[in-house]
Design a protein around this motif. Structure first.
Motif, mmCIF file in Angstrom:
data_model
loop_
_atom_site.group_PDB
_atom_site.id
_atom_site.type_symbol
_atom_site.label_atom_id
_atom_site.label_comp_id
_atom_site.label_asym_id
_atom_site.label_seq_id
_atom_site.Cartn_x
_atom_site.Cartn_y
_atom_site.Cartn_z
ATOM 1 N N LYS A 6 0.841 -1.155 -0.039
ATOM 2 C CA LYS A 6 -0.033 -0.001 0.039
ATOM 3 C C LYS A 6 0.984 1.183 -0.011
ATOM 4 N N GLY A 8 0.652 5.449 0.331
ATOM 5 C CA GLY A 8 -0.113 6.642 0.798
ATOM 6 C C GLY A 8 0.036 7.593 -0.201
ATOM 7 N N GLY A 9 -0.920 8.613 -0.036
ATOM 8 C CA GLY A 9 -0.977 9.771 -1.128
ATOM 9 C C GLY A 9 0.336 10.567 -1.398
ATOM 10 N N THR A 172 5.142 4.692 3.408
ATOM 11 C CA THR A 172 4.529 5.938 3.609
ATOM 12 C C THR A 172 5.551 6.975 3.629
ATOM 13 N N ASP A 173 5.409 8.235 4.029
ATOM 14 C CA ASP A 173 6.299 9.048 3.835
ATOM 15 C C ASP A 173 7.439 9.284 5.123
ATOM 16 N N GLY A 176 8.742 4.664 9.310
ATOM 17 C CA GLY A 176 8.071 3.562 10.266
ATOM 18 C C GLY A 176 7.344 4.237 11.321
ATOM 19 N N TYR A 178 7.058 5.770 14.839
ATOM 20 C CA TYR A 178 8.074 6.361 15.733
ATOM 21 C C TYR A 178 7.406 6.480 17.232
ATOM 22 N N ASP A 181 5.011 11.542 16.635
ATOM 23 C CA ASP A 181 4.998 12.111 15.085
ATOM 24 C C ASP A 181 6.422 12.750 14.836
ATOM 25 N N ARG A 183 7.496 14.476 12.683
ATOM 26 C CA ARG A 183 7.472 16.082 12.297
ATOM 27 C C ARG A 183 7.190 17.011 13.566
HETATM 28 P P1 ADP Z 1 0.063 8.271 3.956
HETATM 29 O O1 ADP Z 1 -0.562 9.377 3.044
HETATM 30 O O2 ADP Z 1 1.115 7.356 3.528
HETATM 31 O O3 ADP Z 1 -1.051 7.225 4.411
HETATM 32 P P2 ADP Z 1 -0.395 9.596 6.379
HETATM 33 O O4 ADP Z 1 -0.024 11.143 6.297
HETATM 34 O O5 ADP Z 1 -1.449 9.067 6.432
HETATM 35 O O6 ADP Z 1 0.511 8.987 5.162
HETATM 36 O O7 ADP Z 1 0.537 9.170 7.720
HETATM 37 C C1 ADP Z 1 2.180 9.418 7.740
HETATM 38 C C2 ADP Z 1 2.264 10.564 8.567
HETATM 39 O O8 ADP Z 1 1.836 10.226 9.956
HETATM 40 C C3 ADP Z 1 3.616 10.832 8.837
HETATM 41 O O9 ADP Z 1 3.930 11.739 7.935
HETATM 42 C C4 ADP Z 1 3.783 11.534 10.140
HETATM 43 O O10 ADP Z 1 3.700 13.014 10.335
HETATM 44 C C5 ADP Z 1 2.476 11.140 11.023
HETATM 45 N N1 ADP Z 1 2.516 10.388 12.136
HETATM 46 C C6 ADP Z 1 1.973 10.739 13.177
HETATM 47 N N2 ADP Z 1 2.564 10.082 14.367
HETATM 48 C C7 ADP Z 1 3.336 9.020 14.009
HETATM 49 C C8 ADP Z 1 4.207 8.340 14.719
HETATM 50 N N3 ADP Z 1 3.942 7.895 15.855
HETATM 51 N N4 ADP Z 1 5.129 7.592 13.769
HETATM 52 C C9 ADP Z 1 5.066 7.783 12.354
HETATM 53 N N5 ADP Z 1 4.560 8.788 11.770
HETATM 54 C C10 ADP Z 1 3.577 9.528 12.501
#
Ligand code: ADP
Ligand code: ASP
Ligand code: MG
Length: 403
Positions: A6, A8-9, A172-173, A176, A178, A181, A183
């Motif tokens: 899968k 993501g966007g 995803t971006d 893994g 974490y 978040d 970011r």
């Molecule tokens: P996708 O479009 O690949 O589904 P999402 O934006 O839905 O991606 O999810 C990925 C984002 O989730 C990351 O860019 C990150 O900012 C956020 N995120 C929030 N909490 C966490 C975490 N505990 N570990 C990793 N990413 C996290």
């Protein structure tokens, strides 16, 4: 091997990214694997479609909203199939209708009930790479439904379960899962593995790296997941039943700004009021989160609770229409609030977790509005403006940072 992948966007946001993903898919295919790919809408497409809808009608029906939003995923799968065609590999894109991805009837928050696997297996037998729209389904009225924001993860896990896939990879971006978040907390640590239960709590409490229902399904059907980057080649995070690493006291901090507090003021302090209020909301498919009831005074009390912000206007409207039956005086809505939570299986046997969290918030001068706890999580409701600072402070207090 049958692999479900899968993306993501942001992983398919533009031409380069589409080709990057196409090449990664190709690697697996060339090794002789059957490959099923699930895609989200490109980049910010879903948000843009929502904005477009609101321009036309600030309060569109959920049915028409789903009709609109499902177009985003359909663009992605068609473009990906074209990229693979260009690379000389047989591929076919399918939407929820063509697969027949059956869901419940609830628009914008449907659940997958059953997936017909026949079309997919036929295409795989014909040596095609099968590219499937995430996030969408079809209900008993032959209408499109969507699975809730972030729902493509759930499509992937449901497909992995239905097809008895050997692997389910969520690209995803980030690299893994974490400890927070990355970011918001730049020194957050990547987890090698995490249990379904902890991941489910984190996802439900706002860590949008996985859709919470995808984790629920993974646990139910014992689908081992790996979360990893579509851009960097690095080990990701494995999500599974039992983790071998020593149980950490706290495995992560999650934050959720998409929350609204609703208070029903001055209801009668007598049996049955909470039942009437929450069954009314349940009947309208509105999920309630933290609930707080004030101590009664002069025969009345206040009941406040939180809901996902998208449901706040509807919740308010429903309660106001029933205010007399609920014996309430008025309804107030507060949207500038957020939840911050700590999650950890080790909490069950350790008493100091709440105190550590509250102390960290106190030291940062952040006021707590509501508290909710379970065996493996503690959640506080705070002002939305404090959410990043609170997340950082709590992450620091539990010493979760990368060494
Ligand atoms: P996708 O479009 O690949 O589904 P999402 O934006 O839905 O991606 O999810 C990925 C984002 O989730 C990351 O860019 C990150 O900012 C956020 N995120 C929030 N909490 C966490 C975490 N505990 N570990 C990793 N990413 C996290
Ligand atoms: N495109 C949908 C969303 O933005 C589904 C997803 O990305 O998983 O919510
Ligand atoms: Mg997502």
């Amino acid at each position: 091997m049958l692999i479900v992948k899968k993306f993501g966007g942001s992983s398919v946001a533009d031409k380069e990214r589409v080709y990057n993903v196409a090449n990664r898919i190709l690697e697996d295919y060339k090794k002789g694997n059957d490959v099923v790919v699930v895609l989200s809408a490109q980049g910010k497409t879903t948000d843009q479609l929502i904005a477009k809808a609101k321009e036309i009608n600030p309060n569109p029906s959920r049915r028409e909203m789903d009709m609109l939003l499902t177009t985003g995923e359909q663009i992605s799968v068609a473009l990906m199939a074209m990229a693979l065609e260009k690379l000389g590999v047989p591929a076919v894109s399918l939407n929820a209708f063509q697969v027949a991805m059956h869901t419940t009837s609830v628009y914008s928050n449907a659940r997958i009930k059953r997936i017909d696997t026949e079309r997919i297996t036929t295409e795989l037998e014909n040596k095609k790479i099968v590219i499937i729209t995430g996030f969408q389904g079809v209900n008993k009225f032959d209408d499109y439904t969507t699975l809730g924001r972030g729902g493509s993860d759930t499509t992937a896990v449901a497909l992995a379960a239905a097809l008895h896939a050997d692997a389910c990879e969520i690209y995803t971006d980030v690299e893994g899962v974490y400890t927070a978040d990355p970011r918001v907390v730049p020194n957050a640590r990547k987890l090698e593995e995490i249990s379904y239960d902890e991941m489910l709590e984190l996802a439900t409490l706002g860590a949008k790296v996985l859709h919470n229902r995808s984790v629920e399904l993974a646990k139910k059907y014992n689908v081992q997941l790996v979360v990893l980057s579509s851009l960097v080649v690095a080990d990701g995070t494995i999500v599974k039943e039992e983790t071998k690493v020593e149980k950490m006291l706290v495995s992560g901090v999650a934050a959720d700004k998409n929350t609204t507090r609703i208070a029903v003021m001055g209801v009668k302090d007598e049996p049955g009021i909470a039942f009437k209020l929450f069954s009314l909301l349940a009947k309208n498919n509105i999920n309630v989160d933290i609930i707080l009831q004030s101590i009664g005074r002069d025969g009345t009390k206040d009941i406040s609770f939180t809901v996902a912000s998208d449901f706040a206007a509807e919740a308010k409207q429903i309660i106001e229409a029933n205010l007399a039956r609920l014996s309430g005086e008025k309804v107030t809505v507060e949207d500038n609030v957020a939840k911050v939570s700590v999650v950890g299986a080790g909490m069950q046997t350790n008493a100091g977790v709440a105190a550590t969290m509250f102390e960290a918030l106190y030291d940062a001068g952040i006021n707590i509005k509501m508290i909710s706890t379970s065996e493996i999580k503690i959640t506080v409701l705070i002002d939305e403006k404090d959410v990043n600072e609170a997340t950082q402070a709590v992450h620091e207090a539990f010493k979760l940072a990368r060494k």
